[in-house]
Design a protein around this motif. Sequence first.
Motif, short mmCIF file in Angstrom:
data_model
loop_
_atom_site.label_atom_id
_atom_site.label_comp_id
_atom_site.label_asym_id
_atom_site.label_seq_id
_atom_site.Cartn_x
_atom_site.Cartn_y
_atom_site.Cartn_z
N GLN A 868 -4.69 97.45 2.54
CA GLN A 868 -5.37 98.54 2.55
C GLN A 868 -5.67 99.14 0.94
O GLN A 868 -6.60 99.67 0.92
CB GLN A 868 -4.49 99.82 3.22
CG GLN A 868 -4.30 99.44 4.81
CD GLN A 868 -3.58 100.52 5.44
OE1 GLN A 868 -3.37 101.61 5.20
NE2 GLN A 868 -2.77 100.09 6.51
N ALA A 869 -4.53 98.64 0.21
CA ALA A 869 -4.90 99.35 -1.15
C ALA A 869 -5.53 98.52 -2.02
O ALA A 869 -5.34 97.88 -3.25
CB ALA A 869 -3.26 99.40 -1.80
N HIS A 870 -7.02 98.36 -1.53
CA HIS A 870 -7.85 97.73 -2.27
C HIS A 870 -7.98 98.27 -3.92
O HIS A 870 -8.43 97.48 -4.86
CB HIS A 870 -9.32 97.95 -1.59
CG HIS A 870 -9.49 97.23 -0.21
ND1 HIS A 870 -10.34 96.16 -0.38
CD2 HIS A 870 -8.81 97.53 0.70
CE1 HIS A 870 -10.10 95.56 1.22
NE2 HIS A 870 -9.40 96.25 1.63
N GLY A 871 -7.67 99.62 -3.88
CA GLY A 871 -7.82 100.08 -5.24
C GLY A 871 -6.87 99.69 -6.26
O GLY A 871 -7.04 99.80 -7.70
N THR A 872 -5.96 98.80 -5.84
CA THR A 872 -4.87 98.43 -6.92
C THR A 872 -4.71 96.68 -6.74
O THR A 872 -4.11 96.19 -7.40
CB THR A 872 -3.40 98.83 -6.75
OG1 THR A 872 -2.78 98.96 -5.27
CG2 THR A 872 -3.45 100.41 -7.19
N TYR A 873 -5.83 96.28 -5.99
CA TYR A 873 -5.63 94.80 -5.69
C TYR A 873 -5.65 94.00 -7.11
O TYR A 873 -5.23 92.96 -7.33
CB TYR A 873 -7.00 94.33 -5.14
CG TYR A 873 -6.81 94.23 -3.64
CD1 TYR A 873 -5.56 94.73 -2.87
CD2 TYR A 873 -7.86 93.89 -2.73
CE1 TYR A 873 -5.66 95.09 -1.56
CE2 TYR A 873 -7.71 93.91 -1.21
CZ TYR A 873 -6.55 94.49 -0.68
OH TYR A 873 -6.43 94.30 0.68
N LYS A 874 -6.56 94.50 -8.17
CA LYS A 874 -6.71 94.15 -9.41
C LYS A 874 -5.47 94.01 -10.10
O LYS A 874 -5.36 92.94 -11.13
CB LYS A 874 -7.80 94.89 -10.09
CG LYS A 874 -9.17 94.20 -9.70
CD LYS A 874 -10.33 94.91 -10.69
CE LYS A 874 -10.74 96.34 -10.56
NZ LYS A 874 -11.10 96.72 -9.30
#
Length: 1011
Positions: A868-874
Amino acid sequence: MKLAAALLLLPLGIARAQPPTPESVLGHKPGDDFYLASYDESLGYFQKLAKATDKLKLVQVGKTTQGRDWYIAVISAAKNLAALDKYKDTARRLALVKGLTDAQARELAHNGKVIVHIDGGLHATEVAHAQHTIQLAYNLVTGADAETAAILDNVILLLWFSINPDGQNMVVNWYRANVGTPFEVSNLPGLYQEYIGHDNNRDGYMNNMIESQVITRANLEFYPQVFYNHHQTAPFPARIWIPPFGDPVSLNPHPLMYRWVNVFGTAMAAYLDEHDMPGAMHRGRFDDWYPGFVDHVNNFRNTVSFLTETALYRFATPHFYTTDEFPQDKRDLRTEVFYSSPWRGGWWRLGDAVRYMLGSSMAVLDTAAKNREELQYDRYRAGRDVVARFTKDPPYAYIIPRAQRDPNTAAILAEKLIIDGIEMHQATRDLTADGATYKEGDWVVLMDQPFAALVKELFDVQKYPELPHPPPVTAAGGRGGGAASPPATPAATPAATPAVTAGGRGAAGGGRGAAAGGRGTPAAAGGQAPPAQLPYDVTGWTLPIQMGVETVAVSQPVSDATRRQLRKIERADPIQGKVEGSGPVFAFSHNSNASLIAVNDILAAGGTVSFAKTEPTIYATGHADLLRKSGVNASSLKEAPDAWPVKKPRIALYEPWMGVIDEGWTRWILEQYRFPFTRVHNPDIQAGHLREHYDTLVIAEMGTRQIMDGMAPGSVPGQYAGGIGETGAQALRDFVTQGGTLVTLGNATLFAMDEFSLPLTNVVAGLPQSQFFCSGSLLRTEIKEPNHPAVAGLPATPAVMFERNPVFDTKPAFRGKVLAAYLKDRNPLISGFLLGAETIQGKAAALDANYGSGHIIMLAFRPQWRGQAHGTYKFLFNALYYNQAMAQEAPAREGGRGGGNPQQSAWRREAESVKTDLSKLVDQNRAYFTARGPAAAEPGKSLESALDAFQRDRLPQLDDLRAQVEDAAAARRFAAYSAQLKKFAVDLRTKDFSASKLDDLLEQYKLAVIP
Ligand SMILES: [Zn+2]
């Protein structure tokens, strides 16, 4: 014509064979000691049963992750099955509300059938439910009593013999291999769902897994009014745990959902006692707060949804219990209001669990049959009320702008909502209406739709309620429970995995319920009263924030004219990339996660890639088609500027035998983003020479003891016992010493700290829950090293999912960099619950620790939580490419804020300076409003002139700088911040803020965080 055909079929119906008993096909009665039917065998039985009766038909709902054909049984009176399409249509119209009057809905409900989902469970080591479905089907199609007849007449049952067929087969094969050996009750090694094991009951709204998608799709095809999901195990010594549940519950579902859930629970309890099955227990502390449970998510779609937890020993092995094994407060066997027929101990067999499940399922069917019309009408009523709610009150719509720092992820969010049954629109042209700006292509959720409560729940910021101290509750289990619940096992101890409990901090959990058990930690540990009722699962999940997607809530009703400019869409098409020019070098933004798919594809195709050193830009040679396909916008350059070369990384992912959920999630995400990797087990690590084979080694969220010791020798067959041990730890130290990158996630950062003797302190270590507690919340961090390649493409203040993780402080001897820290000057909580914020403010969340010639990237939160946490995948993705060469060059430049280019940085610098002015202005406001009489004249004048200067000089300067910002998403955020500044300035002139604290005001005016 139809009638004639039906008449012709009748003689055949009569000629049908007698429905076969389960034992005649399987060789065992479901529930027999030491016997479990696999999914394949269950399907074989159902196929024979379907041939022998006209009351059951098999429907294929899809395929499983491992490619199995997945069937459900639809059971009802023959005449109802013959008209199944008509009844489905009735259910659909009632659920979708649109175009119906109350009178028409009444009429439909009067003539319709109530559709009920009952399943054989998805936690495969909880074995009884998938056995009970076999017997339930047989009983229903052969039952000659009035109760069964009334059920078949009024109810259409969707009987899922399992909602995790792959897992059922895995567990049955495992048990069969061990039954009669010393390992009869041993844990299954690995996860019982290909990727996520026990978390398959946490994927309800996200639908990342194929199984979740199949279940959701069926819910949107059959529109059941009732959804009943079976689990094991009950809080000991209860024999079954049933609704009413504990508080808190989600705030957004229609109130009738919880009312009906309570009706079903109470009916079950009475039914079980009537049929000599004592020991049903209600309430307790397992709550309906997280909306991602496979049952609960349907409450937001106005389906009455609930689970139960029946007692379990282990697999099909019986067990004898005496009352002196009971928890102290249950030994007197006294009658309680929510446990009025206490269980008295004795044998507990799989057959007993099956019997209780048959009882509770029959109670649900009986209650549904008796309330056929009302349940159907109430689904309509709930949908109608939700539409009315969002017609009257905001938000009237949400906009997901297409211009974003990561537009591809915005498209994923839109698609997720569509999969969830949410009606989605897209703007066909630019328009400004009712206080909001819609750009062509923006996605729009109009909230006057029947399932809008789900959108509200997912988009809202959560505030976990401060509840009074919970009533004392005994023992383990609950939502999701575990494979095993021996008596008197405290919930905090993953009973099935005694070797791994020492980690303490709710460590990761295995596929066997350890995770859920860990979260069920009873409140009163150490005699310290907790600050609030402790949450069962996570407390905050706000999806746009987790995904790093900006959304806009529309606070004015959406006019008909605006609606005419919107187009309803059936899916959110992935974004197609625009590639300008023909290279030879292409430059594209590092900001979107999709850019890393492009990087992986280009590297796989033999292209070259490099990361810019101070900008969030990626350079690549050739392969314009791959960029386009990944949805990346690129422009052409003659040659790549000086940048960090990126190699195709040789990645190893550590996979313990015990099955760790986060390892599975990590594996799934790496596959989704096309990172090549190798799965490594204990022997691979212990064999050493890791640096020869790998550049990067990843350890997902898990505890140090899990990594080092694994499952206890003697508890599982020899090859699965133990962890990496000292030999493995040394091999990992060698790997990093020789230049490898070790990436540790969540609590695995503690393994790095301990086993590599890093000069760090975990500032929350050993703190009681009364001082620090944060179990699944979104917290704001700040990037400290904006030019470090491990944080490239991340925003300046990423929101991270924190779930009982460590927080670090560096000691003087620490060599390396703090990459991100929790906000220093204010509470970092965004969504959920955080007790003891001041303990972690300014402390490290992500670090790059130097070790030998290599590096350890420590991400002490959950960068890819539950997909869910696409915002911190990087944070994770960048770490996978990170290497020595980059590290040597990584400049230690201070002062930047990252996540932008020089224009954006200039705006942010100015905004910081403007923000510091506010403190003075608030002081002046206070001086003026606290002064009395003539003494107020002087401070009044100076406030006036300060505000004049502020509005005349400072604010326009900020606007000028914003005009130079090219990135539309950034410019929009900056404009919103400026608008708030202007509003604040106006209020400072006239409103009395003398009683307010600066921080609170900044918060209130949304000025605390500079975008
Ligand atoms: Zn379960």
